[in-house]
Write a protein that holds these residues in place. Structure first.
Motif, PDB file in Angstrom:
ATOM      1  N   LEU A 164       0.829  -1.205   0.000  1.00  0.00           N
ATOM      2  CA  LEU A 164       0.000   0.000   0.000  1.00  0.00           C
ATOM      3  C   LEU A 164       0.866   1.259   0.000  1.00  0.00           C
ATOM      4  O   LEU A 164       0.564   2.237  -0.695  1.00  0.00           O
ATOM      5  CB  LEU A 164      -0.934   0.009   1.219  1.00  0.00           C
ATOM      6  N   ASP A 165       1.943   1.216   0.747  1.00  0.00           N
ATOM      7  CA  ASP A 165       2.832   2.369   0.828  1.00  0.00           C
ATOM      8  C   ASP A 165       3.479   2.648  -0.532  1.00  0.00           C
ATOM      9  O   ASP A 165       3.622   3.812  -0.931  1.00  0.00           O
ATOM     10  CB  ASP A 165       3.901   2.107   1.884  1.00  0.00           C
ATOM     11  N   ALA A 166       3.867   1.604  -1.254  1.00  0.00           N
ATOM     12  CA  ALA A 166       4.459   1.789  -2.586  1.00  0.00           C
ATOM     13  C   ALA A 166       3.453   2.407  -3.555  1.00  0.00           C
ATOM     14  O   ALA A 166       3.814   3.246  -4.397  1.00  0.00           O
ATOM     15  CB  ALA A 166       4.957   0.443  -3.118  1.00  0.00           C
ATOM     16  N   ILE A 167       2.192   2.007  -3.434  1.00  0.00           N
ATOM     17  CA  ILE A 167       1.154   2.559  -4.313  1.00  0.00           C
ATOM     18  C   ILE A 167       0.930   4.036  -4.017  1.00  0.00           C
ATOM     19  O   ILE A 167       0.858   4.871  -4.924  1.00  0.00           O
ATOM     20  CB  ILE A 167      -0.159   1.761  -4.142  1.00  0.00           C
ATOM     21  N   VAL A 168       0.820   4.367  -2.726  1.00  0.00           N
ATOM     22  CA  VAL A 168       0.557   5.754  -2.343  1.00  0.00           C
ATOM     23  C   VAL A 168       1.754   6.645  -2.655  1.00  0.00           C
ATOM     24  O   VAL A 168       1.588   7.805  -3.056  1.00  0.00           O
ATOM     25  CB  VAL A 168       0.188   5.822  -0.845  1.00  0.00           C
ATOM     26  N   ASP A 169       2.970   6.140  -2.496  1.00  0.00           N
ATOM     27  CA  ASP A 169       4.153   6.935  -2.813  1.00  0.00           C
ATOM     28  C   ASP A 169       4.174   7.356  -4.271  1.00  0.00           C
ATOM     29  O   ASP A 169       4.692   8.431  -4.616  1.00  0.00           O
ATOM     30  CB  ASP A 169       5.429   6.147  -2.488  1.00  0.00           C
ATOM     31  N   GLU A 170       3.612   6.534  -5.137  1.00  0.00           N
ATOM     32  CA  GLU A 170       3.572   6.880  -6.558  1.00  0.00           C
ATOM     33  C   GLU A 170       2.677   8.098  -6.794  1.00  0.00           C
ATOM     34  O   GLU A 170       2.858   8.828  -7.776  1.00  0.00           O
ATOM     35  CB  GLU A 170       3.063   5.689  -7.374  1.00  0.00           C
ATOM     36  N   TYR A 171       1.712   8.335  -5.883  1.00  0.00           N
ATOM     37  CA  TYR A 171       0.861   9.522  -6.013  1.00  0.00           C
ATOM     38  C   TYR A 171       1.690  10.800  -5.908  1.00  0.00           C
ATOM     39  O   TYR A 171       1.382  11.803  -6.565  1.00  0.00           O
ATOM     40  CB  TYR A 171      -0.227   9.529  -4.937  1.00  0.00           C
ATOM     41  N   PHE A 172       2.728  10.783  -5.058  1.00  0.00           N
ATOM     42  CA  PHE A 172       3.582  11.955  -4.925  1.00  0.00           C
ATOM     43  C   PHE A 172       4.370  12.203  -6.214  1.00  0.00           C
ATOM     44  O   PHE A 172       4.638  13.350  -6.583  1.00  0.00           O
ATOM     45  CB  PHE A 172       4.542  11.784  -3.747  1.00  0.00           C
ATOM     46  N   VAL A 173       4.757  11.114  -6.886  1.00  0.00           N
ATOM     47  CA  VAL A 173       5.459  11.256  -8.174  1.00  0.00           C
ATOM     48  C   VAL A 173       4.539  11.924  -9.197  1.00  0.00           C
ATOM     49  O   VAL A 173       4.966  12.796  -9.967  1.00  0.00           O
ATOM     50  CB  VAL A 173       5.923   9.876  -8.681  1.00  0.00           C
ATOM     51  N   VAL A 174       3.266  11.530  -9.181  1.00  0.00           N
ATOM     52  CA  VAL A 174       2.292  12.162 -10.076  1.00  0.00           C
ATOM     53  C   VAL A 174       2.151  13.636  -9.744  1.00  0.00           C
ATOM     54  O   VAL A 174       2.068  14.497 -10.641  1.00  0.00           O
ATOM     55  CB  VAL A 174       0.928  11.447  -9.967  1.00  0.00           C
ATOM     56  N   GLY A 175       2.135  13.954  -8.438  1.00  0.00           N
ATOM     57  CA  GLY A 175       2.047  15.355  -8.035  1.00  0.00           C
ATOM     58  C   GLY A 175       3.232  16.173  -8.516  1.00  0.00           C
ATOM     59  O   GLY A 175       3.067  17.323  -8.961  1.00  0.00           O
ATOM     60  N   ASP A 176       4.437  15.596  -8.451  1.00  0.00           N
ATOM     61  CA  ASP A 176       5.623  16.303  -8.955  1.00  0.00           C
ATOM     62  C   ASP A 176       5.514  16.550 -10.461  1.00  0.00           C
ATOM     63  O   ASP A 176       5.905  17.620 -10.960  1.00  0.00           O
ATOM     64  CB  ASP A 176       6.886  15.500  -8.643  1.00  0.00           C
ATOM     65  N   SER A 177       5.005  15.567 -11.187  1.00  0.00           N
ATOM     66  CA  SER A 177       4.814  15.737 -12.637  1.00  0.00           C
ATOM     67  C   SER A 177       3.819  16.861 -12.922  1.00  0.00           C
ATOM     68  O   SER A 177       3.981  17.630 -13.877  1.00  0.00           O
ATOM     69  CB  SER A 177       4.325  14.429 -13.265  1.00  0.00           C
TER      70      SER A 177
END
Length: 370
Positions: A193-206
């Motif tokens: 779950l943590d790996a999935i949610v961390d990817e949301y921050f990558v989307v935010g940076d994009s």
């Protein structure tokens, strides 16, 4: 086992259509019917299994669904990952081997699920959305429904397609001294779950990389292409918010749960994910406000540009109205117009024209209309 539509169902004549586009296509079928619903990805179902404890790490690739039974009743923590949902026999085999409710299997194969948590006597069922941004298509988001089954010594994950979403988890397992190898299946579920949610921050940076130059361009040159980009970002933000917001309720439920599959120590880590989801949600609200402001700025810029254009045209019209009046008077061709016979009438008339225009320009400038 291949699912066959009943003779009365509207898809009975399309026996080759095993992947449906929406839940409406499944209308009328009995609960628990194992039919894949959603986008069809060009990938065959692939099963990989990792078994581990503090001293052992064993990985099995390309496992056949008929071989699942040999990985049961092991003292090792077992992670079964399935990439691709097109082969419904895999989900059926998982349900048979681990006694999973048919309604859960039905939800796993339906990729239009809302993120949620369901508690059963021997396992937990979680649904999340993996989100990634395409770098070559402006701001275009890709979604991957990820289902997680948490059992006492097993974690089973179902993904729509193969990607590197869990690559970091594999690396952490290779460290024999890491926390991953010393904890139970509940910690593995947390890590996923943590790996999935961390990817949301990558989307935010994009998204930040797109919005900031877009704001600058909007002030300098409010072109129509910018409006189209703003509209696309707005739609993607609405879609992402729909996938992220339910996670707050899901994680709050986990923290309040007294299920024996979740230890007190691991629940603290789930609280950390909950905090990350709140941060992502707040960021989405901020992005949505920025996009709304950018839309207002675009419309205001277009309106101001139109006003400037109308202002210039009005000034030209104001200057030529008296000149047109004078030209119209002397174009009436009456016999008794003494100025028509005068030798200097033509140059004097041009002097009047020029003087009138200059006086009007001075007047408009003095009034700060120009």
């Amino acid at each position: 086992m291949k699912f066959t539509y009943p003779h009365w169902h509207r898809l009975h004549q399309q026996s080759d259509q095993m992947e449906l586009n929406s839940s409406a296509d499944k209308s009328g079928l009995p609960p628990g019917s194992l039919v894949h619903i959603g986008e069809v990805h060009d990938i065959t179902s692939k099963i990989s299994i990792i078994q581990y404890n503090a001293d052992t790490l064993v990985q099995h690739e390309d496992v056949i669904f008929s071989e699942l039974s040999q990985f049961k009743d092991s003292d090792l923590i077992t992670w079964i990952n399935i990439d691709g949902l097109s082969d419904t026999r895999v989900a059926e085999s998982i349900g048979h081997e681990f006694n999973i409710h048919p309604l859960v299997l039905e939800d796993i194969l339906s990729t239009q699920q809302r993120p949620k948590l369901e508690e059963y006597e021997d396992y937990l069922y979680l649904v999340l959305k993996g989100i990634s941004a395409e770098s070559d298509a402006g701001f275009k988001l890709q979604y991957d429904q990820i289902s997680v089954l948490l059992l006492e010594k097993y974690v089973i994950t179902f993904k729509e397609k193969a990607d590197d979403a869990f690559k970091s988890i594999y690396h952490r397992m290779e460290n024999p001294h890491g926390r991953m190898r010393k904890t139970g299946s509940d910690y593995l579920a947390y890590a996923l779950l943590d790996a999935i949610v961390d990817e949301y921050f990558v989307v935010g940076d994009s998204l930040d990389e797109i919005i900031e130059p877009l704001e600058d361009s909007l002030l300098l040159n409010p072109a129509e292409e910018i409006l189209l980009t703003i509209q696309q970002i707005r739609r993607e933000l609405i879609s992402m918010r729909r996938s992220v917001s339910p996670l707050r309720e899901l994680l709050s439920t986990i923290q309040r749960s007294d299920n024996t599959l979740l230890t007190v120590e691991t629940l603290r880590y789930y609280a950390d994910i909950h905090d990350h989801v709140l941060r992502v949600t707040d960021s989405l609200e901020s992005y949505r406000e920025r996009i709304a402001i950018m839309q207002d700025i675009y419309l205001s810029s277009i309106s101001n540009k139109m006003n400037e254009t109308m202002k210039v045209l009005t000034i030209y019209a104001s200057i030529f109205i008296p000149l047109t009046f004078i030209a119209g008077v002397y174009g009436m061709n009456f016999d008794y117009m003494p100025e028509l016979k005068w030798q200097w009438a033509y140059p004097v008339l041009w002097g009047v024209f020029i003087s009138t225009g200059i006086v009007q320009l001075i007047y408009l400038k003095k009034k700060k209309w120009l």
